[in-house]
Scaffold this active site. Structure first.
Site, PDB file in Angstrom:
ATOM      1  N   GLY A  41       0.828  -1.201   0.000  1.00 33.44           N
ATOM      2  CA  GLY A  41       0.000   0.000   0.000  1.00 33.44           C
ATOM      3  C   GLY A  41       0.861   1.249   0.000  1.00 33.44           C
ATOM      4  O   GLY A  41       1.981   1.245   0.503  1.00 33.44           O
ATOM      5  N   GLY A  43       0.514   5.893  -0.140  1.00 34.68           N
ATOM      6  CA  GLY A  43      -0.307   7.089  -0.132  1.00 34.68           C
ATOM      7  C   GLY A  43       0.580   8.318  -0.128  1.00 34.68           C
ATOM      8  O   GLY A  43       1.806   8.233  -0.297  1.00 34.68           O
ATOM      9  N   GLY A  44      -0.059   9.484   0.073  1.00 33.34           N
ATOM     10  CA  GLY A  44       0.690  10.727   0.018  1.00 33.34           C
ATOM     11  C   GLY A  44       1.611  10.945   1.206  1.00 33.34           C
ATOM     12  O   GLY A  44       2.505  11.788   1.142  1.00 33.34           O
ATOM     13  N   PHE A  45       1.428  10.193   2.279  1.00 32.18           N
ATOM     14  CA  PHE A  45       2.238  10.419   3.470  1.00 32.18           C
ATOM     15  C   PHE A  45       2.992   9.186   3.931  1.00 32.18           C
ATOM     16  O   PHE A  45       3.609   9.203   4.992  1.00 32.18           O
ATOM     17  CB  PHE A  45       1.350  10.914   4.618  1.00 32.18           C
ATOM     18  CG  PHE A  45       0.728  12.238   4.337  1.00 32.18           C
ATOM     19  CD1 PHE A  45       1.415  13.405   4.619  1.00 32.18           C
ATOM     20  CD2 PHE A  45      -0.531  12.330   3.773  1.00 32.18           C
ATOM     21  CE1 PHE A  45       0.854  14.644   4.357  1.00 32.18           C
ATOM     22  CE2 PHE A  45      -1.091  13.563   3.513  1.00 32.18           C
ATOM     23  CZ  PHE A  45      -0.405  14.726   3.804  1.00 32.18           C
ATOM     24  N   GLY A  46       2.954   8.122   3.150  1.00 35.09           N
ATOM     25  CA  GLY A  46       3.700   6.951   3.570  1.00 35.09           C
ATOM     26  C   GLY A  46       3.374   5.720   2.760  1.00 35.09           C
ATOM     27  O   GLY A  46       2.594   5.765   1.800  1.00 35.09           O
ATOM     28  N   ASP A 162     -12.893   6.407  11.499  1.00 38.19           N
ATOM     29  CA  ASP A 162     -12.867   6.095  10.058  1.00 38.19           C
ATOM     30  C   ASP A 162     -13.320   4.658   9.796  1.00 38.19           C
ATOM     31  O   ASP A 162     -12.638   3.877   9.132  1.00 38.19           O
ATOM     32  CB  ASP A 162     -11.460   6.312   9.498  1.00 38.19           C
ATOM     33  CG  ASP A 162     -11.452   6.338   7.969  1.00 38.19           C
ATOM     34  OD1 ASP A 162     -12.497   6.687   7.381  1.00 38.19           O
ATOM     35  OD2 ASP A 162     -10.423   6.002   7.371  1.00 38.19           O
TER      36      ASP A 162
END
Length: 434
Positions: A41, A43-46, A162
């Site tokens: 996986g 994403g923009g932060f890790g 979430d």
């Protein structure tokens, strides 16, 4: 294979058991024990890797790497806070069979890492795509499995923020996989709640704003979207949205009518040929209430509503209370001419259920409880009549006495013993005056 942790490495794949990347020379082991096997996986932060713990016989683990690529200080600060939050919350929650266990949290090469238990299994969004809409029975099972998890984390001061199908994994354990044991026993398949930090959800612009939005659009309630606030009832709301998405196989934004401000999920379900019970619809609608105060305030309240709904469908059968039968009365039949002579002062104590009956007078029907006064009088009259019939009769004339009977004049003048009166007195002492 060993995967390189350096974000700019052009050829990150390396042979197994390699200690340094053959392309960029970066160390391939974190803390000299955690090795990445493949990237699962980003994403923009890790990024998230499937890894192994070399110090624990290469036990599988999930390695989250945090390296935000932004120059916005507010966004960086908020993203770091969210990443740290997940580590703190997982540590606080400790060992729970339906929450990933945190193994380590550290910084290396100016990057943050979180190592936690790897959950082998797909999420519910993938299951929805592969198997289609969930049945009502699967939704009941989902609620019964996840509500205790929410109750646990809420009691520990944690709000997930979430909840959605992607963050609920169905753990699948093979025969060789070490089994974690819960109160109910070994877990071979169960739902697991993941992603407590929601760091990967925010965009750079969102994270830079005050009152940061946490959660996913469509699943998060208004208090999270408008004010960045979350309560236990907020997680309950998101769980209900997850349920109606799985029931209808329709995205949440298509299940809400903005003109009326109402959820129309059950109408959509009916149009698709499906249906649910009134009990499930009522529970989900309460969980989906717009105002926080109108929802269930805790997971325990939802579970109580579920149990209450089930209990109404159970037929309560009241069995009649039966008394043990009374023992039959003991009867003594006297032959004709039979008489009982009692000495003075003699009394007969009859056991319960004892009765005297003659062939000429059948025994009266035995009643439960103590005899009534009228019954005693009738019984005494019956005995008196019976005993009087059995006494010898006096001669017809004194001039012609029977050779076998004594003359009345030969009887002494002292008071004679009266057997009938003695019998009556004995029964009066037992049963009382009528």
């Amino acid at each position: 294979m060993t995967y390189c942790f350096h974000p700019q490495c052009q050829r990150p794949e390396n042979p197994p058991d390699t200690k340094f990347c053959l392309n960029c020379g970066s160390p391939l082991l974190l803390k000299e024990r955690y090795r990445a096997i493949k990237l699962i996986g980003a994403g923009g932060f890790g990024r998230t890797f499937l890894g192994v713990d070399e110090d624990r016989l290469k036990t599988p683990c999930a390695i989250k790497q945090f390296f935000p690529q932004t120059q916005n200080s507010a966004a960086l600060s908020k993203a770091t806070e969210l990443f740290n939050r997940e580590a703190v919350q997982l540590l606080k929650l400790g060992e729970h069979p339906q929450i990933p266990t945190m193994y380590a949290y550290f910084e290396q090469d100016k990057r943050l890492y979180l190592v936690q238990e790897f959950i082998d299994g797909g999420n519910l969004w993938q299951e929805l795509q592969q198997q289609g809409a969930f049945s009502e029975a699967k939704i009941w099972q989902l609620l019964r499995e996840l509500l205790p998890v929410l109750q646990f984390i809420h009691e520990n001061g944690v709000i997930h923020r979430d909840i959605k199908p992607e963050n609920i994994l169905r753990r699948q354990l093979g025969p060789q996989t070490p089994t974690r044991v819960s109160v109910a026993g070994p877990l071979r398949e169960t739902l697991v709640l993941v992603d407590f930090g929601v760091a990967k959800q925010g965009t750079e612009s969102e994270l830079a704003q005050s009152g940061t939005i946490t959660g996913t659009q469509g699943y998060a309630p208004l208090e999270q979207i408008w004010r960045g606030q979350a309560y236990p009832a907020s997680d309950i709301y998101s769980l209900a949205v997850t349920c109606i998405h799985l029931l209808t196989q329709v995205p949440p934004h298509e299940l809400f009518n903005p003109q009326t401000g109402e959820w129309i999920w059950w109408q959509v379900l009916r149009q698709k040929g499906g249906s649910v019970s009134d009990e499930l619809r009522q529970i989900l609608d309460t969980m989906l209430a717009e105002a926080v105060k109108d929802r269930y305030q805790s997971a325990a309240e939802v579970l109580q509503a579920i149990d209450g709904g089930d209990s109404q469908t159970v037929t309560q059968v009241s069995l009649p209370v039966t008394q043990p039968p009374s023992p039959p009365a003991t009867a003594i039949a006297h032959p004709p001419g039979f008489a009982i002579a009692h000495p003075p002062g003699f009394a007969i104590a009859h056991p319960p259920g004892f009765a005297i009956a003659s062939p000429q007078n059948p025994q009266p029907k035995q009643q439960h409880g103590s005899p009534q006064p009228d019954e005693i009088s009738k019984l005494l009259e019956t005995v008196k009549s019976e005993l009087s019939q059995t006494q010898p009769k006096p001669p017809a004339s004194p001039a012609s006495p029977s050779p076998t009977a004594k003359s009345p004049q030969s009887t002494p003048k002292s008071p004679a013993f009266d057997p009938i009166q003695a019998e009556l007195e004995a029964m009066k002492a037992e049963f009382g005056e009528s």
